[in-house]
Design a protein around this motif. Structure first.
Motif, mmCIF file in Angstrom:
data_model
loop_
_atom_site.group_PDB
_atom_site.id
_atom_site.type_symbol
_atom_site.label_atom_id
_atom_site.label_comp_id
_atom_site.label_asym_id
_atom_site.label_seq_id
_atom_site.Cartn_x
_atom_site.Cartn_y
_atom_site.Cartn_z
ATOM 1 N N THR A 24 -60.845 47.092 0.815
ATOM 2 C CA THR A 24 -59.497 46.511 0.708
ATOM 3 C C THR A 24 -58.452 47.607 0.932
ATOM 4 O O THR A 24 -57.425 47.363 1.578
ATOM 5 C CB THR A 24 -59.296 45.816 -0.655
ATOM 6 N N ASP A 25 -58.728 48.788 0.447
ATOM 7 C CA ASP A 25 -57.845 49.934 0.714
ATOM 8 C C ASP A 25 -57.729 50.144 2.237
ATOM 9 O O ASP A 25 -56.614 50.241 2.776
ATOM 10 C CB ASP A 25 -58.421 51.186 0.013
ATOM 11 N N LEU A 26 -58.854 50.140 2.924
ATOM 12 C CA LEU A 26 -58.817 50.341 4.391
ATOM 13 C C LEU A 26 -57.964 49.262 5.063
ATOM 14 O O LEU A 26 -57.181 49.551 5.971
ATOM 15 C CB LEU A 26 -60.222 50.297 4.987
ATOM 16 N N TYR A 27 -58.123 48.015 4.610
ATOM 17 C CA TYR A 27 -57.366 46.924 5.240
ATOM 18 C C TYR A 27 -55.872 47.045 4.942
ATOM 19 O O TYR A 27 -55.032 46.813 5.809
ATOM 20 C CB TYR A 27 -57.886 45.549 4.787
ATOM 21 N N MET A 28 -55.576 47.434 3.711
ATOM 22 C CA MET A 28 -54.164 47.618 3.346
ATOM 23 C C MET A 28 -53.534 48.724 4.200
ATOM 24 O O MET A 28 -52.367 48.656 4.565
ATOM 25 C CB MET A 28 -54.046 48.023 1.864
ATOM 26 N N ARG A 29 -54.333 49.748 4.486
ATOM 27 C CA ARG A 29 -53.826 50.837 5.339
ATOM 28 C C ARG A 29 -53.447 50.284 6.713
ATOM 29 O O ARG A 29 -52.400 50.623 7.255
ATOM 30 C CB ARG A 29 -54.886 51.921 5.522
ATOM 31 N N MET A 46 -50.524 49.911 -4.069
ATOM 32 C CA MET A 46 -49.497 50.857 -3.644
ATOM 33 C C MET A 46 -50.060 51.882 -2.667
ATOM 34 O O MET A 46 -51.064 52.534 -2.937
ATOM 35 C CB MET A 46 -48.953 51.558 -4.881
ATOM 36 N N GLY A 47 -49.393 52.017 -1.520
ATOM 37 C CA GLY A 47 -49.861 52.924 -0.473
ATOM 38 C C GLY A 47 -48.889 54.051 -0.215
ATOM 39 O O GLY A 47 -47.688 53.895 -0.402
ATOM 40 N N VAL A 48 -49.449 55.176 0.222
ATOM 41 C CA VAL A 48 -48.617 56.343 0.535
ATOM 42 C C VAL A 48 -49.084 56.992 1.832
ATOM 43 O O VAL A 48 -50.224 56.787 2.265
ATOM 44 C CB VAL A 48 -48.674 57.426 -0.583
ATOM 45 N N ILE A 49 -48.199 57.791 2.418
ATOM 46 C CA ILE A 49 -48.600 58.595 3.564
ATOM 47 C C ILE A 49 -49.455 59.764 3.071
ATOM 48 O O ILE A 49 -49.431 60.120 1.890
ATOM 49 C CB ILE A 49 -47.373 59.118 4.354
ATOM 50 N N LYS A 50 -50.183 60.347 4.012
ATOM 51 C CA LYS A 50 -51.128 61.423 3.708
ATOM 52 C C LYS A 50 -50.541 62.487 2.768
ATOM 53 O O LYS A 50 -51.161 62.914 1.803
ATOM 54 C CB LYS A 50 -51.552 62.065 5.041
#
Lengths: 522, 467
Positions: free
Chosen positions: A139-144, A309-313
């Protein structure tokens, strides 16, 4: 037998009304709802009653005054309360704008209620939870993909906690850059969610609001004047609660970056943008999705939820630990970032609300990229259809960007209706219930006079939307012809107009039954 | 455009092409592509996002997800002795029945006129927890017990206008981190040592650290390491003498047999509802509560929604509504509201209410009693193993206890690995968060464990330490 005529536009509805007592009123001495496992005789022989060991200072001397009720009566009570609740499953849920209340597939619910999900302890060894870790990792990969961000955490258990987490990452980032002392301002807009201001304020930031220009876009000139070396971050929803999409968003984020601040995207309103545009392309460093909104897990009367919640590298090292990783063979919890001296640490116990992530995963896997795109397109189609039809009604208006499209919702105004008839948006809210419809006004304060924020999502059919519009039209007609019926509404609901006069008065408010008993008279 | 591979999607009624055409015509457009005209081309995605191909049927989806979930090993097929903030209790069938009702499951932000049942169920939840903790005010649930504790100490700081909070060193480290993040930058958390003999809060250290800066003394009962804190009243007195508040974190499942903190001086009580009829859900069942006396100075500091009972315009009818709504960030003041409020864990609150109504006073007493008996039995039996101390400390425990493996020469990590092979999830390894305890583990025994389960654990550990 004559067939029932279905040609009417407005539904003949009456909510179940059970006149159900407060649960304490059902108590009957000696009744009980469930039997509890007892210790076996051998255990009792060895340790006795167990409770005699409790230090005298800590013994409960009087049993809690919980009600005593047999099982069938407890069940009947709560079943009746559920019947007196108009969930999205029984309602054409267009009226709860900003909340994206859409259909939540039953199969996902079934999956989340399997013992392979519910009977997992969060501290089990990784080797025993490979299934749920795989789901969270994927799910993390898809959110990315959906956002363009580089890494997600599912720890925040709701949008507001995700906003707080974004503000925490902002703080950690500037602390690491030794700029925390000088960067003490966060800029947001008045049409972003109240938590976009409240959560960073809690984290110690001074809040600067940008008001809209005449077209309803955040005022760029005011924004330019607000951004400075003191800016820690810009936290904003786009589209905002008006449904207006800020076309110049990239100029906003660029300006903040030029001055060294971070850009945080409140994507509570993401449903109309899936596969169309992303946080990354708009220049954001962080974003969050409400899995209980956009990704179709049920709202549960207000949670449990997840603010993915997502962030850039560059910001990954500040995220709360652990993250979920895969070494090619096994999924594992990665606590490495916890070692960073600037990391946020944790925002929620364990690793968030896994069943919500599971439901979002199943929803994505039932739609795929094309399906998500279709969701966005149909949500926007439904919204603009509703918009067009409502704007054709004389007493309805919506400020800003006349003649243009809105994204997933619109904030309307009934100012003219109020001027003409004295009927206010709150009155409409109560009357809508007489037809089995939910209608929310808007967040406070009302910058748009007499507001209503409606968001159809992709869930309702054209017929559903037409029914919602017809119901509103019927009520508007009543407002001009028979306003009394609206003022005294609801008539077909469980209860009549609530007298809220005591809600702010400590002598009258009653937050629990015991408090009510003390304050009420017989 | 139609969805590739579908004629229409079952979740999206208006994916039917004819309907789309009709609606597009109404708004003066020719295709779905013409929607989103307000999004600038520069930030529109030129190529679609890259996701796996979706399943073509509900059956295939179900089979796929079930396949992944089958890789999990559950606490149903294995014997679980993990606690540490998430507990395996029996969930009465009524809790699942009500929790899964579509009306509760899919309701959200309605008014009492459409969501009457939601308001009543949450008001009743507040009222039921109020009886358990013997306080007059309880909030609509927060995210989890850690959030509840963090908010409770922030409330105390606002009330006392002070900025230091004393917390036990013997608390869950993750909970400490959550509170620390939530309280920064306004409040400083200062850890208070625990007594090495009995695990209780070290009163001497507490007296040393309390000052006119102290907003609250926060302690837990039972403590994170499972002890019943005997000196509750004394700790509260120390707080009050210093002008601070006494804030107590409590496990609600203990309150059928243990005195509620309000009876030993607590001003604010916090805790997690998960033990009350909520499955563990891999940590997704956590849900926090906060309770106070019915005094304006306390009520006005809650950031959460508080549902109150009220009359309606019809005599003899109950209605419900928000008490002092403008306290919250949903009110008219946004960032000037107390902390913030949003979606939290209301459904778990309703579920906990069902649990308490089902259990009643007798059920809660029996629950506490059986837990104490079974955990004492486990401590005794484990102590029979050579080199193992069933409980490292001398204090009386509720539900959890620290098992000391130091003299076995084995590491907890190793023992737990061997136990998994025997279908047992051993206690939480404390060696990282509590290095001073060496090789020790926090074990949890509840009403779900039978004598046979505990005996099986004892035999298994015996084998592991010998191996």
């Amino acid at each position: 037998m004559k067939r029932v005529n279905r040609n009417y536009k407005v539904r003949n509805f009456h909510q179940a009304k059970w006149d159900e007592p407060i649960i304490f009123e059902l108590s009957k001495r000696g009744e009980r709802g469930v039997l509890v496992p007892q210790a076996e005789d051998e255990i009792v022989d060895l340790v006795g009653d167990g409770v005699s060991k409790i230090p005298a200072s800590m013994v409960r001397k009087e049993a809690p005054k919980l009600p005593e009720i047999s099982q069938p009566r407890v069940l009947r009570h709560y079943m009746r309360l559920s019947q007196m609740t108009l969930g999205a499953d029984v309602n054409i849920e267009i009226g709860q704008g900003t909340c994206t209340v859409k259909y939540s597939p039953k199969v996902n619910e079934q999956l989340a209620r399997m013992p392979e999900m519910t009977e997992l302890h969060p501290l089990q060894h990784e080797s025993t939870v490979q299934g749920i870790l795989e789901i969270m990792y994927k799910t993390d990969l898809y959110m990315r993909e959906i956002s363009g961000m580089d890494r997600f955490t599912f720890q925040p258990s709701g949008g507001s906690q995700a906003i707080m987490t974004m503000a925490s990452v902002v703080r950690a980032y500037h602390k690491a850059n030794r700029e925390a002392d000088k960067r003490d301002e966060i800029i947001t807009t008045i049409y972003s969610h109240p938590s976009d201001a409240a959560a960073p304020a809690l984290m110690g930031y001074k809040i600067i609001y940008i008001h809209p220009d005449k077209d309803g876009y955040p005022d760029f000139e005011a924004f330019k004047a607000a951004v400075s070396e003191k800016t820690a971050a810009f936290i904003v929803a786009n589209p905002e609660d008006t449904g207006v999409y800020n076309k110049r968003i990239k100029e906003f984020t660029d300006l903040v970056h030029e001055k060294g601040g971070l850009c945080c995207y409140d994507q509570a309103n993401a449903n109309g943008l899936l596969g169309v545009t992303r946080a990354k392309e708009a220049g954001f460093d962080m974003c969050f999705f409400n899995l209980h909104k956009t990704f179709s897990t049920p709202h549960g009367c207000g949670g449990p939820a997840t603010g993915a919640m997502g962030v850039i590298k560059e910001l990954e090292k500040f995220l709360p630990a652990p993250l979920i990783d895969f070494d090619g063979e096994n999924y594992f919890l990665n606590y490495e970032i916890a070692n960073s001296p600037y990391a946020v640490g944790k925002v929620r116990l364990f690793n968030g609300v896994a069943p919500v992530v599971l439901k979002a995963y199943a929803w994505i896997m039932s739609l795929g990229a094309q399906g998500l795109y279709e969701v966005a397109k149909v949500a926007v189609l439904n919204n603009n259809y509703l918009f067009k039809k409502l704007m054709a009604i004389d007493c309805v208006d919506a400020p800003y960007t006349r003649g243009k499209q809105r994204v997933e919702q619109v904030r309307y105004t009934l100012e003219k209706l109020t001027k003409d008839t004295g009927i206010k948006t709150e009155d409409i809210q109560r009357r809508m219930m007489d037809f089995g419809m939910h209608y929310w006004t808007s967040h406070h304060p009302y910058y748009v006079p007499e507001p209503a924020t409606l968001e159809p999502t992709e869930t309702p059919s054209k017929e559903d939307i037409d029914e919602y519009i017809a119901t509103l039209e019927h009520i508007f007609k009543e407002a001009y012809e028979n306003p009394e019926i609206i003022k005294t509404a609801p008539h077909n609901s469980v209860c009549h107009r609530v007298d809220e006069s005591g809600m702010d008065d400590p002598k009258q408010w009653a937050i629990t039954w015991r408090s009510y008993l003390k304050k009420s008279t017989t | 455009m139609a969805i590739k591979g579908y004629k229409s999607h079952p979740y999206i009624p208006n994916s039917v092409l004819e309907v789309q055409k009709e609606m597009l015509k109404e708004i003066g457009l020719n295709s779905l592509e013409e929607l989103h005209a307000e999004i600038p081309d520069e930030i529109k995605l030129k190529e679609g996002i890259n996701l796996p191909k979706p399943f073509q049927s509900e059956y295939e989806l179900k089979r796929h997800v079930e396949g992944i979930l089958s890789k999990n090993k559950t606490c149903k097929e294995n014997l679980n002795f993990l606690g540490a903030g998430c507990f395996q209790h029996y969930v009465p069938a009524l809790c699942d029945e009500i929790n899964s009702r579509g009306e509760f499951l899919t309701a959200y932000g309605g008014e009492p006129y459409n969501d009457f049942g939601r308001f009543q169920a949450l008001f009743e939840y507040q009222s039921l927890v109020a009886e358990l903790v013997d306080m007059d005010v309880v909030n609509v649930p927060t995210m989890d017990g850690a959030q509840a504790a963090a908010t409770a100490v922030r409330m105390a700081a606002r009330i006392t206008q002070r900025d230091e909070v004393l917390v036990p060193k013997a608390m869950d480290y993750e909970k400490f981190l959550i509170m620390k993040n939530y309280c920064a930058p306004d409040l400083t958390l200062i850890q208070v040592a625990y007594n090495k003999e009995n695990g209780q809060l070290d009163l001497e250290d507490l007296r040393k650290k309390v000052s006119e800066k102290t907003a609250a003394i926060f302690f837990e009962n039972p403590s994170f390491l499972g002890f019943i804190e005997e000196n509750g009243q004394e700790i509260s007195n120390i707080a009050h003498d210093a002008g601070a508040l006494s804030v107590v974190g409590v496990d609600p499942s203990s309150l059928g047999v243990l005195a509620p903190p309000s009876q030993y001086g607590a001003d604010i009580i916090s805790g997690d509802l998960q033990p009350l009829g909520i499955h563990m859900n891999y940590g997704g069942g956590q849900s926090g509560f906060i309770a106070t006396r019915d005094e304006e100075k306390f009520v006005m500091e809650f950031p959460s929604r508080l549902f109150g009972i009220a009359p309606t315009c019809v005599e003899g009818e109950y209605g419900f509504g928000d008490v002092a709504y403008d306290r919250t960030s949903f009110g008219h003041h946004r960032h000037e509201g107390k902390e913030y409020v949003g979606t939290q864990t209301a459904l778990w609150g309703i579920t906990a209410g069902v649990y308490l109504a089902t259990m009643g006073p007798k059920g809660m007493y029996e629950l506490g009693k059986t837990i104490m008996q079974k955990s004492q039995y486990a401590v005794k039996r484990l102590s029979e193993i050579k080199g193992v101390k069933g409980s490292l400390f001398t204090g009386v425990n509720f539900k959890e206890f620290v098992v000391d493996f130091n003299e076995t020469g084995k590491r907890v990590k190793e023992i737990n690995r061997l136990l998994i092979e025997k279908g047992i999830f051993g206690g939480k390894d404390l060696s990282k968060d509590f290095p001073e305890l060496g090789e020790s583990a926090l074990y949890c025994v509840t009403e779900v464990h039978t004598k046979e389960d505990i005996d099986k654990l004892v035999v298994a550990i015996q084998e592991c330490v010998k191996a």
